[in-house]
Design an enzyme around this catalytic site. Sequence first.
Site, PDB file in Angstrom:
ATOM      1  CB  SER A  55      13.213  23.138  34.453  1.00  0.00           C
ATOM      2  OG  SER A  55      12.199  24.094  34.212  1.00  0.00           O
TER       3      SER A  55
ATOM      4  CD  GLU B  35      10.669  26.678  27.555  1.00  0.00           C
ATOM      5  OE1 GLU B  35      11.581  26.403  26.772  1.00  0.00           O
ATOM      6  OE2 GLU B  35      10.872  27.091  28.718  1.00  0.00           O
TER       7      GLU B  35
ATOM      8  CB  CYS C  20      11.826  25.475  39.069  1.00  0.00           C
ATOM      9  SG  CYS C  20      10.974  24.189  38.141  1.00  0.00           S
TER      10      CYS C  20
ATOM     11  CB  CYS D 205       4.013  27.627  36.267  1.00  0.00           C
ATOM     12  SG  CYS D 205       5.201  27.255  34.966  1.00  0.00           S
TER      13      CYS D 205
HETATM   14  N1  DGL Z   1       9.763  26.411  35.706  1.00  0.00           N
HETATM   15  C1  DGL Z   1       8.772  25.372  35.797  1.00  0.00           C
HETATM   16  C2  DGL Z   1       7.789  25.665  36.953  1.00  0.00           C
HETATM   17  O1  DGL Z   1       7.812  26.721  37.524  1.00  0.00           O
HETATM   18  C3  DGL Z   1       7.993  25.215  34.535  1.00  0.00           C
HETATM   19  C4  DGL Z   1       8.771  24.686  33.372  1.00  0.00           C
HETATM   20  C5  DGL Z   1       8.961  23.200  33.361  1.00  0.00           C
HETATM   21  O2  DGL Z   1       7.989  22.447  33.222  1.00  0.00           O
HETATM   22  O3  DGL Z   1      10.134  22.806  33.418  1.00  0.00           O
HETATM   23  O4  DGL Z   1       6.998  24.827  37.283  1.00  0.00           O
END
Ligand code: DGL
Length: 275
Positions: A13, A160, A75, A194
């Site tokens: 994402s 972020e 992700c 995550c």
């Molecule tokens: N990269 C997403 C994950 O691993 C986290 C960031 C998002 O919420 O887009 O869950």
Amino acid sequence: MEKDAGPIGVFDSGYGGLTILRQIRKMMPQYDFLYLGDNARAPYGTRSFDVVYEFTLQAVRYLFGQGCHLVILACNTASAKALRSIQQNDLPKIDPQRRVLGVIRPTVEVVGNISKSRHVGIMATPGTIRSRTYELEIAKLNPDIQVTGEACPMWVPLVENEEYDSPGADYFVRQRIENLLHRDPLIDSVILGCTHYPLLLGKIRQYMPKDVTVIEQGSYVAQSLQNYLYRHPDMAERITTGGATRFLTTEQAEAFEAKATVFMGEQLKAERVQL
Ligand code: DGL
């Protein structure tokens, strides 16, 4: 190498998938990679199932269009909410020879060997926790393990906004860890589900009791991909080699480059694309 070979596509994402790409590249520096961050529409973690699926499918189609035969959903939210549908419903129609792999299965595969108490915690975005994908995948391999999921809605925004080292981050990291261990004091292993969380690792280790193992997924995903390519030499033949990586983002390239440097630990150049 086959004539129409292409790079390995790595999708996230936003920036988080860079922590996975970093580990994959470390283990397999010979391959070419094409990273795509949907930064214009991130975060995915709070979005509905349908929307995450729709956005992820667009990204996968885009990477296929760029010549990738293999795409990694780096992700957890996309892996939890979109991977199964894409593998079962979309790939057979788009191109049954191409593959899309996620980050959850490789992580879940190691937990059975790590947990002694058979009580495991998952820390992830609200979307990943709500999907219960980790519970379901762990139950398939280790039905004796009791899983407790803790949603950490503030952790991605902290990373972020480059606040992962600030005193403010201490409050939110500690709060979620204490909450998780209060809900199940027998937890001896915690999966960081995550891709943003490796940047909070210093603080996570600080507040996690020393006898709880923190499971970071990057190296396990890389290991699993290496095994996959070993078992599927036909796919390995369809990946270009040379060690080049291109970075694509749906946001402004300059903004991506500045933050991506923090995740990758190196300067890089990005190109803006529309999905
Ligand atoms: N990269 C997403 C994950 O691993 C986290 C960031 C998002 O919420 O887009 O869950």
